[in-house]
Write an enzyme that holds these catalytic residues in place. Structure first.
Site, PDB file in Angstrom:
ATOM      1  N   PHE A  75     -50.766   5.035 -49.500  1.00  0.00           N
ATOM      2  CA  PHE A  75     -51.975   5.045 -50.458  1.00  0.00           C
ATOM      3  C   PHE A  75     -51.318   5.607 -51.907  1.00  0.00           C
ATOM      4  O   PHE A  75     -50.636   6.047 -52.218  1.00  0.00           O
ATOM      5  CB  PHE A  75     -52.939   6.420 -49.988  1.00  0.00           C
ATOM      6  CG  PHE A  75     -54.122   6.298 -50.543  1.00  0.00           C
ATOM      7  CD1 PHE A  75     -55.082   5.754 -49.909  1.00  0.00           C
ATOM      8  CD2 PHE A  75     -54.505   7.082 -51.615  1.00  0.00           C
ATOM      9  CE1 PHE A  75     -56.326   5.434 -50.144  1.00  0.00           C
ATOM     10  CE2 PHE A  75     -55.698   7.065 -52.132  1.00  0.00           C
ATOM     11  CZ  PHE A  75     -56.750   6.309 -51.617  1.00  0.00           C
ATOM     12  N   ASP A 132     -48.726  13.748 -45.546  1.00  0.00           N
ATOM     13  CA  ASP A 132     -50.144  13.519 -46.056  1.00  0.00           C
ATOM     14  C   ASP A 132     -51.120  13.228 -44.722  1.00  0.00           C
ATOM     15  O   ASP A 132     -50.743  12.538 -43.849  1.00  0.00           O
ATOM     16  CB  ASP A 132     -50.471  12.302 -46.768  1.00  0.00           C
ATOM     17  CG  ASP A 132     -51.673  12.187 -47.426  1.00  0.00           C
ATOM     18  OD1 ASP A 132     -52.607  12.258 -46.504  1.00  0.00           O
ATOM     19  OD2 ASP A 132     -51.888  11.529 -48.611  1.00  0.00           O
ATOM     20  N   TYR A 179     -63.083  14.891 -46.407  1.00  0.00           N
ATOM     21  CA  TYR A 179     -64.304  14.193 -46.484  1.00  0.00           C
ATOM     22  C   TYR A 179     -64.173  12.855 -45.386  1.00  0.00           C
ATOM     23  O   TYR A 179     -65.055  12.208 -45.467  1.00  0.00           O
ATOM     24  CB  TYR A 179     -64.686  13.834 -47.946  1.00  0.00           C
ATOM     25  CG  TYR A 179     -63.407  13.196 -48.636  1.00  0.00           C
ATOM     26  CD1 TYR A 179     -63.236  11.676 -48.208  1.00  0.00           C
ATOM     27  CD2 TYR A 179     -62.885  13.799 -49.552  1.00  0.00           C
ATOM     28  CE1 TYR A 179     -62.202  10.961 -48.998  1.00  0.00           C
ATOM     29  CE2 TYR A 179     -61.865  13.319 -50.416  1.00  0.00           C
ATOM     30  CZ  TYR A 179     -61.539  11.949 -50.163  1.00  0.00           C
ATOM     31  OH  TYR A 179     -60.599  11.348 -50.857  1.00  0.00           O
ATOM     32  N   LYS A 180     -63.098  12.715 -44.847  1.00  0.00           N
ATOM     33  CA  LYS A 180     -62.807  11.684 -43.896  1.00  0.00           C
ATOM     34  C   LYS A 180     -63.235  11.932 -42.460  1.00  0.00           C
ATOM     35  O   LYS A 180     -64.615  12.371 -42.302  1.00  0.00           O
ATOM     36  CB  LYS A 180     -61.588  11.123 -43.860  1.00  0.00           C
ATOM     37  CG  LYS A 180     -61.234  10.444 -45.200  1.00  0.00           C
ATOM     38  CD  LYS A 180     -59.755  10.156 -45.598  1.00  0.00           C
ATOM     39  CE  LYS A 180     -59.764   9.134 -46.920  1.00  0.00           C
ATOM     40  NZ  LYS A 180     -58.319   9.258 -47.263  1.00  0.00           N
ATOM     41  N   ARG A 212     -60.888  -2.830 -42.661  1.00  0.00           N
ATOM     42  CA  ARG A 212     -60.555  -1.470 -41.895  1.00  0.00           C
ATOM     43  C   ARG A 212     -61.781  -1.037 -41.125  1.00  0.00           C
ATOM     44  O   ARG A 212     -62.787  -1.292 -41.456  1.00  0.00           O
ATOM     45  CB  ARG A 212     -60.287  -0.464 -43.024  1.00  0.00           C
ATOM     46  CG  ARG A 212     -58.782  -0.350 -43.247  1.00  0.00           C
ATOM     47  CD  ARG A 212     -58.649   1.046 -43.843  1.00  0.00           C
ATOM     48  NE  ARG A 212     -59.629   1.482 -44.552  1.00  0.00           N
ATOM     49  CZ  ARG A 212     -59.589   2.774 -45.395  1.00  0.00           C
ATOM     50  NH1 ARG A 212     -58.348   3.416 -45.336  1.00  0.00           N
ATOM     51  NH2 ARG A 212     -60.425   3.041 -45.975  1.00  0.00           N
TER      52      ARG A 212
END
Ligand SMILES: *Cc1c(COP(=O)(O)O)cnc(C)c1O
Length: 419
Positions: free
Chosen positions: A129, A206, A231-232, A381
Site C-alpha cells: 500500500f 501491517d 475502519y475496514k 477489488r
C-alpha cells in the site's frame, strides 16, 4: 473446459441454502443493509446499530459531562487496544488504539530502526500500500538507511523464500503487509518473522487487511511490531483510529519519535522534559479520538462475539465461491482472476482484472448494482465481509457484473475521476 466449469459452479439455490446453514447468518440483522450489493467492507466496514447507538450515547455523555468525562475516556486507547489485541492473538498490554495507521507505522518503524542503529537496510514490498512505502522512504532518507524493495507476483504476492533470501545481518527492519491490499495475497507471517529473527532483524507487520477477518497470532509468532486499521473489517467508522502492537518484552527498550504528553511518565505533573512511561503507554502521543474509540469498542464487540475462527471459515467459503464464479462467468467475458488461485495464499478479498476495469466498476456503482472498488491500473477489488455478506449477495453480484460486461463497457468513459 468452460462447460465443465459451468457445471461445477454454484447456482442461486445453492447459495440460498448456504445462507440458511450459515452459523453467522443472524449477524447481518445487526447492520442496516439496503441499496446496492456492498462488496467493499475491506475498505470501509458497515456501521452496526450498536455503533450508531454508542456514538449517540457518547455525544450525550460529552454534552452532559463535558471535561468530567475524561476520567472514563483517558484509558480507552489501552482498553480498546486489549480488545483489538484479542482478535490478532495479542495478550493484554501490547496494543494501543491511537492515531492513524500511517502515523503508527511511522512511530513503530522509527522505534525499530533506532533499536538497530548499525544496520543499514529496510526491506519492504514494492507492491505494498502506498502510504507504507512512503513512510519508509521518508524514514530511510531521514536516517541515512537504504529502503530496498522486494518484488513478488502481482497476483500471488511475495514468496516467503524471496523474503528469506533478502534478509541478512545488515537488515534493520522488514516491513510487510500480511494481506496485500490489491491482490489479497497472504504471506506466512510466522515463517517470515522467524527468518528475520534468525538474522537479528525486526519485523513490522501491517494487518490492515487482516484484522477482523483473517486469523493472526502475533504472540504465537513472537512478532515484534504491528499496526493496522479499525475502519475496514473491524467496522469502527470512517477515520476511526489505527492500532499499534509492540511485543511486551520489547516495549521498554524502544522509543518512538513523537514525544507527546500522553506518552509521558507522569502526564499530569506537566514537567519540564520528556521521560517516557513504561509499557505500551509510551507509544501514545497526543489526545486520543474518544468518539472513534467508543465506536470501535462497540464494533469490535460484534466481531468478538462472532469469533475470528467462524468469520474466517465463512470468509474462505465466500471467497472460494467468488473465485469459482469469476472463473466460470466473468473470465469468458474478458476478466481475469487477479488473486491467488490457491486458497492458502488468499486473504479475505478477491480481485479481478479487466482492460476496462474502471468504466466497468464505475458503471456498477453508478447503476447501484454492486459496490466494489477500482485499484489502478486495471483491478476491481471485491471484499465480501463475512459478518454481513450473504452467499446470495456474492452470487447476485457476479450476475450483475456479467450483465454490465455483456451490455458492453467499451463506450463508457475510461478516465478515473477523483470523488
Ligand atoms: C487501509 C490501509 C492503510 C490506511 O492507512 P491510514 O493511515 O488509515 O490512511 C495503510 N496501509 C495499508 C496496507 C492499508 O490497507
Amino acid at each position: 473446459m468452460g462447460d465443465t466449469r459451468k457445471n461445477e459452479t454454484v447456482d442461486r439455490a445453492a447459495a440460498v441454502t448456504m445462507d440458511l446453514a450459515d452459523p453467522l447468518g443472524s449477524y447481518r440483522s445487526q447492520f442496516t443493509v439496503s441499496g446496492p450489493i456492498y462488496l467493499d467492507g475491506n475498505s470501509l466496514g458497515r456501521p452496526s446499530a450498536s455503533v450508531i447507538e454508542a456514538l449517540a450515547t457518547a455525544a450525550r455523555d460529552w454534552s452532559e459531562n463535558l471535561v468530567g468525562g475524561w476520567s472514563r475516556w483517558i484509558d480507552l486507547p489501552a482498553a480498546v487496544g486489549d480488545r483489538v489485541g484479542r482478535l490478532i492473538g495479542a495478550g493484554p498490554g501490547q496494543v494501543v488504539v491511537c492515531d492513524s495507521t500511517t502515523v503508527n507505522l511511522y512511530k513503530l518503524a522509527a522505534a525499530g530502526l533506532s533499536a538497530r542503529p548499525d544496520r543499514r537496510v529496510i526491506w519492504a514490498d514494492a507492491d505494498d500500500f502506498p502510504t507504507d512505502r512512503y513512510v519508509l522512504q521518508g524514514l530511510a532518507q531521514a536516517s541515512g538507511r537504504q529502503l530496498r524493495l522486494l518484488h513478488g507476483s502481482a497476483v500471488d504476492g511475495l514468496d516467503a523464500d524471496v523474503v528469506r533470501s533478502a534478509i541478512d545481518a545488515d537488515t534493520a527492519l522488514v516491513c510487510l503487509s500480511h494481506v496485500n491490499f490489491r491482490s489479497g495475497a497472504r504471506v506466512d507471517l510466522a515463517a517470515i518473522t522467524e527468518a528475520a529473527h534468525r538474522h537479528g532483524a525486526l519485523v513490522l507487520w501491517d494487518l490492515c487487511h487482516s484484522a477482523g477477518a483473517v486469523p493472526v497470532d502475533l504472540d504465537d509468532a513472537t512478532a515484534d511490531l504491528a499496526v493496522g486499521c479499525t475502519y475496514k473489517y473491524l467496522n469502527g467508522g470512517p477515520g476511526s483510529p489505527g492500532f499499534a502492537y509492540v511485543r511486551c518484552d520489547l516495549q521498554d527498550h524502544l522509543r518512538q519519535p513523537v514525544w507527546g504528553w500522553f506518552g509521558q511518565e507522569d502526564q499530569f505533573a506537566m514537567g519540564p522534559s520528556y521521560n517516557p512511561t513504561t509499557g505500551m503507554g509510551r507509544f501514545l502521543s497526543g489526545t486520543p479520538s474518544v468518539l472513534g474509540l467508543l465506536a470501535i469498542d462497540a464494533a469490535v464487540e460484534i466481531v468478538e462475539s462472532a469469533g475470528i475462527p467462524a468469520l474466517w471459515a465463512k470468509s474462505q467459503q465466500l471467497t472460494a465461491m467468488l473465485v469459482d464464479l469469476v472463473r466460470s462467468q466473468l473470465e469468458p467475458l474478458g476478466a481475469a482472476l487477479a488473486s491467488p488461485t490457491d486458497p492458502h495464499r488468499r486473504g479475505a478479498h478477491v480481485s479481478l482484472s479487466h482492460p476496462r476495469a474502471w468504466p466497468w466498476c464505475k458503471a456498477l456503482i453508478d447503476r447501484r448494482m454492486v459496490i466494489g472498488d477500482f485499484r489502478p491500473p486495471n483491478v476491481i477489488r471485491l471484499g465480501p465481509a463475512p459478518l454481513y455478506t450473504r452467499f446470495v449477495d456474492v452470487f447476485d453480484a457476479v450476475q450483475r457484473m456479467a450483465e454490465v460486461l455483456q451490455a458492453g463497457v467499451e463506450d463508457l468513459s475510461d478516465r478515473p475521476r477523483v470523488t
